[in-house]
Design an enzyme around this catalytic site. Structure first.
Site, short mmCIF file in Angstrom:
data_model
loop_
_atom_site.label_atom_id
_atom_site.label_comp_id
_atom_site.label_asym_id
_atom_site.label_seq_id
_atom_site.Cartn_x
_atom_site.Cartn_y
_atom_site.Cartn_z
N GLU A 27 -9.62 -1.94 5.50
CA GLU A 27 -10.22 -1.62 6.80
C GLU A 27 -11.47 -2.49 7.03
O GLU A 27 -11.99 -3.11 6.09
CB GLU A 27 -10.58 -0.13 6.83
N ASP A 84 0.81 -1.22 0.00
CA ASP A 84 0.00 0.00 0.00
C ASP A 84 0.85 1.26 0.00
O ASP A 84 2.06 1.23 0.24
CB ASP A 84 -0.96 -0.02 1.20
N ASN A 95 -7.17 -2.87 14.58
CA ASN A 95 -8.59 -3.11 14.25
C ASN A 95 -8.78 -4.32 13.34
O ASN A 95 -9.86 -4.55 12.81
CB ASN A 95 -9.20 -1.87 13.59
N HIS A 109 -7.15 -4.86 10.45
CA HIS A 109 -6.92 -4.66 9.01
C HIS A 109 -5.65 -5.37 8.57
O HIS A 109 -4.74 -5.62 9.38
CB HIS A 109 -6.91 -3.16 8.64
C1 F6R Z 1 1.66 -1.70 6.10
C2 F6R Z 1 0.28 -2.14 6.23
C3 F6R Z 1 -0.46 -2.16 7.51
C4 F6R Z 1 0.41 -2.52 8.72
C5 F6R Z 1 -0.43 -2.48 10.00
C6 F6R Z 1 0.43 -2.68 11.22
O1 F6R Z 1 2.11 -1.78 4.77
O2 F6R Z 1 -0.30 -2.46 5.24
O3 F6R Z 1 -1.52 -3.08 7.43
O4 F6R Z 1 0.97 -3.77 8.54
O5 F6R Z 1 -1.10 -1.26 10.10
O6 F6R Z 1 1.28 -1.58 11.37
P1 F6R Z 1 2.50 -1.61 12.38
O7 F6R Z 1 3.42 -2.67 11.91
O8 F6R Z 1 3.12 -0.23 12.27
O9 F6R Z 1 1.92 -1.91 13.71
#
Ligand code: F6R
Length: 240
Positions: free
Chosen positions: A142, A67, A135, A137
């Protein structure tokens, strides 16, 4: 889903390295699906160290990232294209032209989604690395995202904006939208490796492993993946 529970972040990163190296040693032309965020930083540091010390080569690998924030490009140190270059790509021998991510500043966002989706259809991931949002995701899919979704633009959830604001000067600077691979693009990977550490992920990990598969918790789509490995530390795995 195979679950590997370890003590801490260091061990999680070490176990993740083993999985990543097994894929690359089996197929030096592997397509690596990569993630940003805090979770994979330890793994990326270990990949760099292993590359330096043991010479594991990524020269023939391709990379596709999950992303990118809408509105940011490589000139912004908050962009994911910048993150990947600084935290991994410059420390291994992958060719930058073989690394792919959505173009956050594309003028035609729909066309950019279509372009990236076509690319993903060509470059099926041998492994897709994931973190998990508090959450539930995965990538920026989301809660409420359709399980059959492909690359699309999302309005980030308030909880995600809050979680990610730690990396920006203020919460107002966090982009409100992002490009993301869809859940079916992730499910298309031959192998999925999802990492989770810290207590803030414990509820999401419980849902991932024990919850009913449902679109309110996007990560639960992984329950039906034929080769999914979860590596979590004690804090993230305390409910499983
Ligand atoms: C990152 C992504 C997100 C993260 C998730 C966890 O490319 O797609 O889904 O993997 O938000 O983020 P962290 O690792 O910062 O806790």
């Amino acid at each position: 889903m195979k679950v590997i529970k370890v003590k801490n972040y260091e061990e999680m990163s070490e176990e993740a390295l083993k999985v990543m190296l097994s894929v690359v040693s089996e197929n030096p032309n592997a397509v690596l699906g990569l993630a940003t965020g805090s979770t994979p930083l330890g793994l990326y540091a270990k990949m760099a160290q292993d590359h330096r010390e043991n010479g594991t080569s990524y020269a023939n690998c391709r990379a596709v990232n999950l992303d990118e924030y809408v509105g940011l490009d490589a000139s912004s140190d908050q962009s994911y294209v910048y993150f990947m270059r600084e935290n991994l790509f410059k420390n291994i021998d992958i060719k930058l032209e073989n690394t792919h991510i959505e173009n956050g500043t594309a003028a035609d966002k729909e066309a950019e989604c279509a372009r990236y989706n076509a690319l993903l259809n060509e470059l099926r991931q041998d492994i897709q690395l994931l973190g998990i949002g508090s959450n539930g995701h995965i990538a920026f899919n989301e809660p409420g995202t359709a399980f059959d979704s492909v690359t699309h633009i999302v309005d980030l959830a308030e909880s995600t904006i809050k979680d990610n604001s730690r990396l920006f000067k203020s919460i107002d600077e966090v982009p409100r939208q992002a490009f993301t691979m869809g859940l079916s693009n992730i499910m298309n990977a031959k192998k999925v490796l999802i990492l989770a550490n810290g207590e803030g992920k414990a509820n999401a990990v419980r849902e991932l492993v024990k919850g009913e598969a449902r679109e309110e918790v996007p990560a639960t789509v992984l329950q039906s993946h034929p080769d999914c490995i979860l590596i979590c530390d004690e804090a993230a795995g305390k409910f499983i």
